[in-house]
Design a protein around this motif. Structure first.
Motif, mmCIF file in Angstrom:
data_model
loop_
_atom_site.group_PDB
_atom_site.id
_atom_site.type_symbol
_atom_site.label_atom_id
_atom_site.label_comp_id
_atom_site.label_asym_id
_atom_site.label_seq_id
_atom_site.Cartn_x
_atom_site.Cartn_y
_atom_site.Cartn_z
ATOM 1 N N VAL A 1 1.152 -0.923 0.272
ATOM 2 C CA VAL A 1 0.069 -0.154 0.215
ATOM 3 C C VAL A 1 1.306 1.014 -0.125
ATOM 4 C CG1 VAL A 1 -2.050 1.443 1.414
ATOM 5 C CG2 VAL A 1 -1.766 -1.348 1.092
ATOM 6 N N LEU A 2 1.093 1.720 -1.028
ATOM 7 C CA LEU A 2 1.113 3.253 -1.102
ATOM 8 C C LEU A 2 0.457 4.839 -0.359
ATOM 9 C CD1 LEU A 2 2.744 3.121 -4.017
ATOM 10 C CD2 LEU A 2 4.326 2.982 -2.028
ATOM 11 N N VAL A 3 1.071 5.879 0.543
ATOM 12 C CA VAL A 3 0.041 6.902 1.079
ATOM 13 C C VAL A 3 0.784 7.966 0.892
ATOM 14 C CG1 VAL A 3 -0.933 7.915 2.854
ATOM 15 C CG2 VAL A 3 -0.924 5.239 3.081
ATOM 16 N N TYR A 4 0.108 9.450 0.084
ATOM 17 C CA TYR A 4 0.826 10.256 0.550
ATOM 18 C C TYR A 4 0.154 11.476 0.712
ATOM 19 C CZ TYR A 4 2.968 14.345 -2.801
ATOM 20 O OH TYR A 4 3.532 15.258 -3.225
ATOM 21 N N SER A 5 0.704 12.441 1.712
ATOM 22 C CA SER A 5 0.427 13.121 2.885
ATOM 23 C C SER A 5 0.433 14.622 2.041
ATOM 24 C CB SER A 5 1.315 12.903 4.188
ATOM 25 O OG SER A 5 2.988 13.708 3.516
ATOM 26 N N LYS A 6 -0.101 15.450 3.157
ATOM 27 C CA LYS A 6 0.117 16.726 2.358
ATOM 28 C C LYS A 6 0.712 17.647 1.970
ATOM 29 C CE LYS A 6 -2.155 21.578 4.300
ATOM 30 N NZ LYS A 6 -3.701 22.070 5.603
ATOM 31 N N GLU A 7 1.934 17.112 2.731
ATOM 32 C CA GLU A 7 3.499 18.072 2.934
ATOM 33 C C GLU A 7 4.185 17.237 1.941
ATOM 34 O OE1 GLU A 7 1.341 17.955 6.694
ATOM 35 O OE2 GLU A 7 2.436 16.465 5.075
ATOM 36 N N GLY A 8 3.429 16.014 1.188
ATOM 37 C CA GLY A 8 4.336 15.414 0.122
ATOM 38 C C GLY A 8 5.033 14.776 0.433
ATOM 39 N N ASN A 9 5.238 13.807 1.472
ATOM 40 C CA ASN A 9 5.927 12.657 2.122
ATOM 41 C C ASN A 9 5.208 11.694 1.594
ATOM 42 O OD1 ASN A 9 7.886 13.902 4.091
ATOM 43 N ND2 ASN A 9 6.069 14.232 5.278
ATOM 44 N N LEU A 10 5.156 10.263 1.183
ATOM 45 C CA LEU A 10 5.495 9.232 0.371
ATOM 46 C C LEU A 10 5.240 7.958 1.149
ATOM 47 C CD1 LEU A 10 3.630 8.153 -2.091
ATOM 48 C CD2 LEU A 10 6.347 7.770 -3.255
ATOM 49 N N TYR A 11 4.038 7.972 1.684
ATOM 50 C CA TYR A 11 4.503 5.992 2.864
ATOM 51 C C TYR A 11 4.658 4.753 2.044
ATOM 52 C CZ TYR A 11 4.567 10.401 5.692
ATOM 53 O OH TYR A 11 5.143 11.045 6.996
ATOM 54 N N GLY A 12 4.665 3.931 2.934
ATOM 55 C CA GLY A 12 4.750 2.553 1.867
ATOM 56 C C GLY A 12 4.574 1.362 3.181
ATOM 57 N N TRP A 13 3.972 0.249 2.517
ATOM 58 C CA TRP A 13 3.286 -0.770 3.630
ATOM 59 C C TRP A 13 3.331 -1.938 2.950
ATOM 60 C CZ3 TRP A 13 -0.248 3.234 4.914
ATOM 61 C CH2 TRP A 13 -1.568 2.390 4.626
ATOM 62 N N GLY A 14 3.833 -3.095 3.821
ATOM 63 C CA GLY A 14 3.303 -4.108 3.020
ATOM 64 C C GLY A 14 4.997 -5.295 2.512
ATOM 65 N N LYS A 15 4.380 -5.671 1.577
ATOM 66 C CA LYS A 15 5.352 -6.675 0.750
ATOM 67 C C LYS A 15 6.679 -5.536 0.013
ATOM 68 C CE LYS A 15 6.703 -10.486 -2.380
ATOM 69 N NZ LYS A 15 5.880 -11.509 -3.290
ATOM 70 N N ASN A 16 7.711 -5.879 0.209
ATOM 71 C CA ASN A 16 9.200 -5.275 0.086
ATOM 72 C C ASN A 16 10.063 -6.406 -0.264
ATOM 73 O OD1 ASN A 16 10.712 -2.797 0.177
ATOM 74 N ND2 ASN A 16 11.675 -3.367 1.878
ATOM 75 N N ALA A 17 10.065 -7.205 -0.416
ATOM 76 C CA ALA A 17 10.692 -8.302 -1.713
ATOM 77 C C ALA A 17 11.920 -7.798 -2.481
ATOM 78 C CB ALA A 17 9.958 -9.858 -1.198
ATOM 79 N N SER A 18 11.051 -7.029 -3.116
ATOM 80 C CA SER A 18 11.978 -6.073 -4.321
ATOM 81 C C SER A 18 11.943 -4.881 -4.253
ATOM 82 C CB SER A 18 10.929 -6.682 -5.851
ATOM 83 O OG SER A 18 10.744 -7.829 -6.332
ATOM 84 N N HIS A 19 12.091 -4.151 -3.462
ATOM 85 C CA HIS A 19 12.451 -3.248 -2.952
ATOM 86 C C HIS A 19 11.310 -2.071 -3.672
ATOM 87 C CE1 HIS A 19 16.109 -3.863 -0.640
ATOM 88 N NE2 HIS A 19 16.545 -4.917 -2.149
#
Length: 521
Positions: free
Chosen positions: A203-221
């Motif tokens: 999952v990906l999330v974008y914030s008002k400040e321009g920060n990008l977040y993610g969580w879940g599988k990261n096996a391929s970065h």
């Protein structure tokens, strides 16, 4: 990039294509001097494998050397590399080890000897000869120009070989443990979220400040450079002007307000030969991009000129050629696109709905008009209907009216007919949660976003109200369906931003997709 399908096909091809003068039993006679059947009974397990898989593989390396390896019941094998005039370019006598395996890498050859009829020919005019006792085999050197790299089917016999270790996600608190949570919960670690995007695995999330977040599988970065195969909500970085995000199978994407598409993770299947944790601008699209939609390993792209492109795709007759993993679709004047599991969808200015085959082929994908009556569509989404394998679409026009088409075997419930050969208006049909009831909205509302999946659909109204079908949607408490500004879903989970807070609900957390349960050591 390693592709299991290529590997299996190559093994079968090598065994089938080998030209052997003497049968395996005769090889036994040559070694033993006695009855072939008696010899076979005396062989060790490794020798039995070598006798059965007594083929070999030849691979051209990047420095123009040639790797030759295989299995043999003999103590040594003689190898020759010859050009089209039968001139020997290199030769050796290779020793067979205790695993009945041999491997030889020639010195780099002149690039001039690697001649093929065309870049798409399967072989070079170079032959590899292998002599085993009284038998001789010969085959042409495979041409991998413009193709993905493949691994040798004999690498498992190499000294010191270590098989890939399957990731045990239970070590990180998820996997088969699949810790789920009955009630919706808030992701408190992300402040001021404004947009959310969900794939099946991350999952990906974008914030008002321009920060990008993610969580879940990261096996391929696909989230970050972290070596952990799964991650809890993690900050990826700050990126200004992000317009839209997408979570694919092993990769992530975002579109900027300037019309550029960026990607990171495993980009190989998109025709970019790399795995990277750093978002980089994707090439291939010569126009500014208006919108995109990703489904697993395929991306549909709509440009500002109304043209359509595709990155990735399903297996086809040209999937080994990386240049066919990006192509323009023969459609113009398109206003909205969606990528289904096996079909691409596009709506034109004249209101017609078109599809195309997303298989990776040497030919341009055929397009087909399947419906009309979808005038002024600005938003489009699609999904299959589970085990049936057929699709349905939901769309929003300029007036905010809601439309559906296809086969509805469950996801839209009673909001739409089961079979829709022509588009059907369903504006009043999605379900509304009130303080005392849950049922069809029943009144005229305007929609601004839709999200379809095989287990349900989400609908966002102009008044920022979340409406739903399926997903046990009655469990979304009254109040949390108000002041909603962004929605996303996958097969089992839903994500939405309400009153500036990110909420999650669902039943699949095997890779930490719900944003909770991941434990890093």
């Amino acid at each position: 990039m390693r592709n299991r399908r290529f590997k299996i096909s190559l093994m079968l091809l090598l065994i089938a294509a080998q030209i052997t003068i003497l049968a395996p039993a005769s090889i036994g006679d040559d070694l033993n001097g006695g009855d072939g059947e008696e010899f076979t009974e005396e062989l060790s397990e490794k020798e039995r494998e070598a006798l059965f898989y007594s083929g070999y593989v030849a691979i051209k390396n990047a420095d123009n050397s040639i790797l030759v390896e295989g299995l043999s019941v003999h103590e040594t094998v003689k190898i020759e590399i010859r050009d089209r005039d039968n001139t020997v370019l290199a030769s050796t006598t290779a020793k067979v080890d205790e695993n009945r395996h041999y491997l030889w890498v020639s010195e780099p050859l002149s690039k001039d000897v690697f001649v093929a009829d065309s870049p798409y020919s399967d072989t070079y005019h170079i032959s590899i000869y292998v002599y085993q006792g009284a038998s001789q085999s010969a085959r042409s050197l495979p041409n991998r120009t413009n193709r993905y790299e493949i691994s040798s089917p004999y690498e498992t016999y190499r000294p010191g070989y270590k098989p890939p270790v399957e990731i045990d996600y239970t070590k990180y608190g998820v996997g088969t443990l699949n810790p789920t949570f009955r009630d919706p919960f808030k992701i408190s670690s992300i402040t001021n979220p404004v947009a959310v995007a969900a794939g099946e695995d991350h999952v990906l999330v974008y914030s008002k400040e321009g920060n990008l977040y993610g969580w879940g599988k990261n096996a391929s970065h696909e989230i970050s450079k972290s070596d952990y195969p799964v991650l809890p909500p993690t900050k990826i970085g700050m990126f200004k002007g992000v317009k839209k995000m997408g979570a694919g199978k092993g990769f992530s994407l975002f579109l900027t307000s300037s019309g550029d598409l960026y990607g990171w993770g495993d980009l190989n299947w998109l025709g970019i030969l790399k795995v990277t944790s750093t978002p980089e601008r994707l090439p291939f699209i010569p126009e500014k991009i208006k919108d995109f939609d990703v489904n697993e390993k395929t991306v549909a792209i709509l440009t500002t000129k109304g043209n359509v492109y595709q990155l990735g795709g399903r297996y086809g007759d040209a999937d080994e050629f990386y240049e066919y993993h990006h192509r323009q679709i023969n459609l113009g004047n398109v206003t909205a696109i969606s990528m289904g599991e096996s079909t691409g969808y596009a709506v034109k200015e004249d209101g017609t709905l078109w599809t195309w085959n997303i298989e990776i082929s040497t030919k341009d994908p055929a397009t087909k008009k399947v419906a009309s009556g979808l005038k002024d569509i600005v938003i489009l989404d699609s999904s299959n209907t589970g085990s049936t394998g057929v699709d349905y679409i939901v769309a929003v026009d300029k007036k905010g009216e809601l439309w559906a088409w296809g086969e509805n075997h469950a996801p839209l419930e009673t909001a739409a007919p089961r079979v829709m050969k022509q588009p059907v208006k369903i504006t009043k049909n999605p379900k509304r949660k009130t303080e005392n009831s849950f049922g069809p909205v029943g009144v005229q509302v305007q929609y601004t976003a839709v999200a379809a999946s095989s287990n349900g659909a989400m609908f966002l109204t102009k008044d920022k109200e979340l409406l739903l079908t399926m997903y046990n949607s009655g469990y979304v408490p009254y109040g949390l369906n108000k002041k909603v500004t962004s929605i996303a879903n996958n097969k089992y989970n839903v994500y939405w931003i309400s009153d500036g807070k990110l909420w999650v609900y669902g039943s699949n957390n095997q890779l930490g997709q719900l944003g909770r349960g991941v434990k890093l050591k």
